[in-house]
Scaffold this motif. Structure first.
Motif, PDB file in Angstrom:
ATOM      1  N   ALA A 239      -3.806  -6.970  12.239  1.00 33.54           N
ATOM      2  CA  ALA A 239      -3.875  -8.388  11.889  1.00 33.54           C
ATOM      3  C   ALA A 239      -3.140  -8.587  10.559  1.00 33.54           C
ATOM      4  CB  ALA A 239      -5.330  -8.818  11.760  1.00 33.54           C
ATOM      5  N   PRO A 240      -2.485  -9.752  10.371  1.00 33.08           N
ATOM      6  CA  PRO A 240      -1.688  -9.948   9.156  1.00 33.08           C
ATOM      7  C   PRO A 240      -2.499  -9.867   7.856  1.00 33.08           C
ATOM      8  CG  PRO A 240      -1.418 -11.792  10.707  1.00 33.08           C
ATOM      9  CD  PRO A 240      -2.433 -10.880  11.299  1.00 33.08           C
ATOM     10  N   ASP A 241      -3.805 -10.091   7.945  1.00 32.17           N
ATOM     11  CA  ASP A 241      -4.610 -10.086   6.707  1.00 32.17           C
ATOM     12  C   ASP A 241      -5.284  -8.733   6.450  1.00 32.17           C
ATOM     13  OD1 ASP A 241      -6.465 -10.012   8.705  1.00 32.17           O
ATOM     14  OD2 ASP A 241      -7.726 -11.609   7.897  1.00 32.17           O
ATOM     15  N   TRP A 242      -4.753  -7.692   7.059  1.00 32.30           N
ATOM     16  CA  TRP A 242      -5.456  -6.391   6.994  1.00 32.30           C
ATOM     17  C   TRP A 242      -5.634  -5.884   5.567  1.00 32.30           C
ATOM     18  CZ3 TRP A 242      -3.436  -1.127   6.367  1.00 32.30           C
ATOM     19  CH2 TRP A 242      -2.109  -1.090   5.939  1.00 32.30           C
ATOM     20  N   LEU A 243      -4.717  -6.231   4.660  1.00 35.40           N
ATOM     21  CA  LEU A 243      -4.878  -5.803   3.268  1.00 35.40           C
ATOM     22  C   LEU A 243      -5.520  -6.896   2.418  1.00 35.40           C
ATOM     23  CD1 LEU A 243      -1.526  -3.882   2.673  1.00 35.40           C
ATOM     24  CD2 LEU A 243      -3.819  -2.910   2.867  1.00 35.40           C
TER      25      LEU A 243
ATOM     26  N   THR B 251      -7.995  -8.675   3.128  1.00 37.00           N
ATOM     27  CA  THR B 251      -9.448  -8.483   3.199  1.00 37.00           C
ATOM     28  C   THR B 251      -9.907  -7.553   2.077  1.00 37.00           C
ATOM     29  OG1 THR B 251      -9.026  -8.421   5.562  1.00 37.00           O
ATOM     30  CG2 THR B 251     -11.268  -7.928   4.861  1.00 37.00           C
ATOM     31  N   LEU B 252      -9.179  -6.460   1.907  1.00 41.25           N
ATOM     32  CA  LEU B 252      -9.534  -5.510   0.847  1.00 41.25           C
ATOM     33  C   LEU B 252      -9.320  -6.142  -0.523  1.00 41.25           C
ATOM     34  CD1 LEU B 252      -7.978  -2.116   2.031  1.00 41.25           C
ATOM     35  CD2 LEU B 252     -10.361  -2.850   2.185  1.00 41.25           C
ATOM     36  N   ARG B 253      -8.210  -6.840  -0.676  1.00 41.70           N
ATOM     37  CA  ARG B 253      -7.896  -7.454  -1.960  1.00 41.70           C
ATOM     38  C   ARG B 253      -8.995  -8.432  -2.365  1.00 41.70           C
ATOM     39  NH1 ARG B 253      -2.554 -11.071  -2.614  1.00 41.70           N
ATOM     40  NH2 ARG B 253      -3.971 -12.793  -2.143  1.00 41.70           N
ATOM     41  N   GLY B 254      -9.482  -9.177  -1.398  1.00 35.80           N
ATOM     42  CA  GLY B 254     -10.574 -10.110  -1.694  1.00 35.80           C
ATOM     43  C   GLY B 254     -11.773  -9.381  -2.288  1.00 35.80           C
ATOM     44  N   ARG B 255     -12.043  -8.170  -1.781  1.00 33.43           N
ATOM     45  CA  ARG B 255     -13.200  -7.404  -2.283  1.00 33.43           C
ATOM     46  C   ARG B 255     -12.946  -6.896  -3.700  1.00 33.43           C
ATOM     47  NH1 ARG B 255     -14.019  -3.791   3.165  1.00 33.43           N
ATOM     48  NH2 ARG B 255     -14.214  -5.536   4.610  1.00 33.43           N
ATOM     49  N   VAL B 256     -11.680  -6.660  -4.045  1.00 33.31           N
ATOM     50  CA  VAL B 256     -11.335  -6.201  -5.398  1.00 33.31           C
ATOM     51  C   VAL B 256     -11.777  -7.250  -6.433  1.00 33.31           C
ATOM     52  CG1 VAL B 256      -9.343  -5.833  -6.938  1.00 33.31           C
ATOM     53  CG2 VAL B 256      -9.436  -4.683  -4.716  1.00 33.31           C
ATOM     54  N   PHE B 257     -11.760  -8.521  -6.036  1.00 33.21           N
ATOM     55  CA  PHE B 257     -12.076  -9.605  -6.976  1.00 33.21           C
ATOM     56  C   PHE B 257     -13.557  -9.993  -6.977  1.00 33.21           C
ATOM     57  CE2 PHE B 257      -7.490 -10.924  -6.008  1.00 33.21           C
ATOM     58  CZ  PHE B 257      -7.004 -10.239  -7.114  1.00 33.21           C
ATOM     59  N   SER B 258     -14.391  -9.211  -6.306  1.00 37.20           N
ATOM     60  CA  SER B 258     -15.790  -9.642  -6.142  1.00 37.20           C
ATOM     61  C   SER B 258     -16.503  -9.869  -7.476  1.00 37.20           C
ATOM     62  CB  SER B 258     -16.548  -8.635  -5.281  1.00 37.20           C
ATOM     63  OG  SER B 258     -16.485  -7.359  -5.887  1.00 37.20           O
ATOM     64  N   GLU B 259     -16.108  -9.149  -8.524  1.00 37.58           N
ATOM     65  CA  GLU B 259     -16.762  -9.352  -9.825  1.00 37.58           C
ATOM     66  C   GLU B 259     -15.738  -9.703 -10.897  1.00 37.58           C
ATOM     67  OE1 GLU B 259     -20.243  -6.136 -10.047  1.00 37.58           O
ATOM     68  OE2 GLU B 259     -18.470  -5.495  -8.920  1.00 37.58           O
ATOM     69  N   TYR B 260     -14.655 -10.307 -10.471  1.00 39.20           N
ATOM     70  CA  TYR B 260     -13.573 -10.605 -11.409  1.00 39.20           C
ATOM     71  C   TYR B 260     -13.998 -11.689 -12.391  1.00 39.20           C
ATOM     72  CZ  TYR B 260      -9.033 -12.015 -13.239  1.00 39.20           C
ATOM     73  OH  TYR B 260      -7.995 -12.323 -14.077  1.00 39.20           O
ATOM     74  N   ARG B 261     -13.787 -11.429 -13.681  1.00 45.09           N
ATOM     75  CA  ARG B 261     -14.186 -12.385 -14.717  1.00 45.09           C
ATOM     76  C   ARG B 261     -12.997 -12.813 -15.590  1.00 45.09           C
ATOM     77  NH1 ARG B 261     -17.702 -12.657 -11.914  1.00 45.09           N
ATOM     78  NH2 ARG B 261     -19.821 -11.841 -12.011  1.00 45.09           N
ATOM     79  N   GLY B 262     -11.782 -12.400 -15.215  1.00 46.75           N
ATOM     80  CA  GLY B 262     -10.612 -12.699 -16.054  1.00 46.75           C
ATOM     81  C   GLY B 262     -10.142 -14.133 -15.903  1.00 46.75           C
TER      82      GLY B 262
ATOM     83  N   ASN C  38       4.242   4.468 -10.411  1.00 46.17           N
ATOM     84  CA  ASN C  38       2.900   4.236  -9.872  1.00 46.17           C
ATOM     85  C   ASN C  38       2.518   2.764  -9.789  1.00 46.17           C
ATOM     86  OD1 ASN C  38       0.400   4.991  -8.910  1.00 46.17           O
ATOM     87  ND2 ASN C  38      -0.473   5.295 -10.950  1.00 46.17           N
ATOM     88  N   GLY C  39       2.985   1.956 -10.765  1.00 51.81           N
ATOM     89  CA  GLY C  39       2.632   0.534 -10.752  1.00 51.81           C
ATOM     90  C   GLY C  39       3.015  -0.129  -9.441  1.00 51.81           C
ATOM     91  N   LEU C  40       4.022   0.419  -8.764  1.00 50.61           N
ATOM     92  CA  LEU C  40       4.471  -0.187  -7.513  1.00 50.61           C
ATOM     93  C   LEU C  40       3.480   0.035  -6.370  1.00 50.61           C
ATOM     94  CD1 LEU C  40       8.301   0.438  -7.717  1.00 50.61           C
ATOM     95  CD2 LEU C  40       7.171  -1.774  -7.508  1.00 50.61           C
ATOM     96  N   THR C  41       2.504   0.912  -6.572  1.00 52.34           N
ATOM     97  CA  THR C  41       1.432   1.001  -5.566  1.00 52.34           C
ATOM     98  C   THR C  41       0.760  -0.365  -5.445  1.00 52.34           C
ATOM     99  OG1 THR C  41       1.093   3.309  -6.165  1.00 52.34           O
ATOM    100  CG2 THR C  41      -0.654   2.285  -4.888  1.00 52.34           C
ATOM    101  N   HIS C  42       0.757  -1.113  -6.559  1.00 53.10           N
ATOM    102  CA  HIS C  42       0.167  -2.454  -6.552  1.00 53.10           C
ATOM    103  C   HIS C  42       0.884  -3.422  -5.598  1.00 53.10           C
ATOM    104  CE1 HIS C  42      -2.795  -1.808  -9.560  1.00 53.10           C
ATOM    105  NE2 HIS C  42      -2.045  -1.940 -10.636  1.00 53.10           N
ATOM    106  N   SER C  43       2.082  -3.076  -5.137  1.00 57.34           N
ATOM    107  CA  SER C  43       2.737  -4.026  -4.221  1.00 57.34           C
ATOM    108  C   SER C  43       1.900  -4.224  -2.954  1.00 57.34           C
ATOM    109  CB  SER C  43       4.181  -3.621  -3.901  1.00 57.34           C
ATOM    110  OG  SER C  43       4.252  -2.277  -3.549  1.00 57.34           O
ATOM    111  N   LEU C  44       0.954  -3.322  -2.701  1.00 57.57           N
ATOM    112  CA  LEU C  44       0.009  -3.512  -1.591  1.00 57.57           C
ATOM    113  C   LEU C  44      -0.766  -4.818  -1.732  1.00 57.57           C
ATOM    114  CD1 LEU C  44      -1.568   0.057  -1.348  1.00 57.57           C
ATOM    115  CD2 LEU C  44      -0.096  -1.043   0.355  1.00 57.57           C
TER     116      LEU C  44
END
Ligand SMILES: *[C@@H]1O[C@H](CO)[C@@H](O)[C@H](O)[C@H]1NC(C)=O
Ligand SMILES: *[C@@H]1O[C@H](CO)[C@@H](O)[C@H](O)[C@H]1NC(C)=O
Length: 472
Positions: free
Chosen positions: A292-296, A298-309, A386-392
């Protein structure tokens, strides 16, 4: 009718009958004696009732590409996986599922990574050779005895079976984790099943830094990376995840018990490298499985679960170009070229083409802040690293793109597949020109210097292409 009368004639018939019977019994008896001296073997009545074969939890491969497999009822005993099946032909070859070591030259010393136990009836002729079978034949009774009461380890469990290359954000999140998430997502996409949350993440051959014995070698025997990205991201993706590290598997091996993992997503680097699309990487085949196009996302959304920035978590209205620079490290742009690039980017901003953000992430910036800043980039530009891993974590739009700088003498395809996996176009920039992933030269890098060198760049190669992209 009512009176039964024995006449003389009848009596003689009876006498004759008795004689015939005695003679018959005598010969019949002799006959039985001679038969019993021949070898005699009955066909074993096998109680293969459908109910019993159904009740035994059998191993099923639910989704697979070389190196990455979703496996139901994966058994494990004393450092060996067991696949228990009555349908061995449905299993991929073991070497495409798992390996003993990332380094295929490591001597096996009689060990195997996995065994197939095939439930089969008897062969039909002497020409049938056990050596030709897939796996070792086992009776249903034996399978029930050995595996029927295995200790259950509740999944879904992602298993990284590597004995090397995990202690790096790119090697775990960008490689073996990414491949396992891909095959898992493909399984959900293909079947329409709502995938349950991953409950456990296992490193069968590596410790965490908290449970490693003093003899463990950092990097090889321990999966933690220095900045702590591997644990941080994994625990964000799967809140409350249980870590089954090598220390846990060592205890399981010592217990002598058989374990059954209800659902395993097995990632294996060497097995991935054995696939026909590998192209020097473990996920060459698995990244060709549709998802599915949103396969990543979904994970990214979880990364922000406690984001306070303070960074907004939505895409900005005006396209944003993020230049992730690394001028304080040994692999960087020539200083004048870096400065010229910054000037050209500011020119884009003055023209109103895009907003510009210059970033230099370091370990004091929380990971969710880093991801937030990448997530809103339309275009990400950076030197190979390594920073380019973030392109995910970029947002896939028709204009989204990554520009990666490498020396003219190298094409190292570590990060381009990550951009593609995220649904983002990738431009490999070789100083004075660029290529798209499928048009670039094959993976190579010339010595001396290799990739770890100071890189030249004609900035207009990048900014002119950005103008073209954003004009659409
Ligand atoms: C596990 O296998 C090893 C050999 O690989 C053997 O020496 C050991 O006894 C086995 N342990 C158990 C609990 O079966
Ligand atoms: C990280 O970057 C910030 C801002 O650029 C800087 O103030 C800080 O000193 C850096 N920290 C490290 C550990 O380099």
């Amino acid at each position: 009718m009512s009176h039964f009368r024995f006449g003389r004639l009848n009596r003689s018939y009876v006498a004759l009958g008795v004689v015939v019977l005695l003679v018959y019994m005598l010969f019949a008896h002799q006959d039985r004696l001679s038969l019993s001296s021949l070898p005699y073997r009955a066909i074993q009545p096998t109680d293969l009732t459908a109910q019993r074969i159904r009740t035994l939890p059998k191993t099923e491969v639910l989704a697979h590409a070389p190196g990455f497999s979703v496996i139901e009822n994966l058994y494990w005993h004393n450092r060996t996986f067991y696949l228990v099946t009555d349908q061995p032909w449905r299993l991929p070859p073991i070497k495409l599922i798992a390996s003993l070591s990332t380094d295929t030259r490591t001597p096996a010393n009689g060990r195997v990574v996995a065994k197939i136990k095939s439930i089969r009836l008897q062969p039909v002729s002497p020409e049938v050779k056990e050596s030709n079978q897939i796996g070792e034949t086992i009776s249903l009774e034996a399978a029930e005895r050995q595996f029927g009461s295995a200790q259950v380890v509740e999944g879904p469990m992602i298993i990284n079976n590597d004995d090397n290359f995990a202690a790096h954000y790119y090697h775990w999140i960008g490689e073996t984790f990414l491949g396992s998430w891909r095959v898992w997502s493909n399984y959900g996409w293909r079947t329409g099943i709502k995938l349950p949350m991953i409950k456990r993440v296992a490193f069968t051959q590596q410790y965490s830094k908290d449970d490693a014995p003093p003899s463990a070698k950092p990097g090889k025997d321990i999966f933690n990376d220095k900045p702590g990205a591997n644990i941080w991201f994994t625990e964000k993706f799967f809140p409350g995840v249980v870590w089954d590290t090598k220390a846990v598997w060592d205890n399981r091996a010592d217990s002598g018990k058989v374990y059954r993992i209800t659902t395993a997503v097995v990632a294996d680097r060497a097995a991935g490298h054995s696939g026909p699309s590998a192209a020097y990487k473990p996920w060459g085949d698995v990244l060709r499985l549709p998802v599915a196009p949103d396969w990543l996302l979904t994970l990214r959304g979880r990364v922000f679960s406690e984001y306070r920035g303070d960074t907004p978590l939505s895409m900005p209205e005006k396209p944003l170009v993020v230049y992730l620079q690394r001028q304080d490290s040994s692999r960087r742009l020539v200083t004048e070229d870096h400065e010229a690039l910054v000037d050209e980017l500011h020119q884009l901003q003055r023209e109103g083409v895009a907003d510009i953000a210059l970033e230099a992430f370091n370990s004091s910036m929380p990971f969710d802040e880093q991801v937030a800043r990448i997530a809103r980039a339309t275009i990400l530009i950076a030197v190979h690293g390594n920073g380019l891993t973030h392109s995910l974590w970029m947002t896939p739009t028709p204009r989204s793109a990554v520009f990666e700088f490498q020396p003219r003498t190298c094409t190292i395809t570590d990060y381009s597949p990550l951009a593609i996996a995220a649904g983002v176009q990738h431009y490999m920039v070789h100083e004075t020109d660029f290529c798209l992933p499928l048009d670039c030269p094959g993976r190579h890098c010339e010595k001396p210097g290799g990739i770890n060198t100071i890189i030249h760049l004609k900035p207009k190669v990048v900014t002119d292409q950005i103008r073209r992209i954003l004009a659409h």
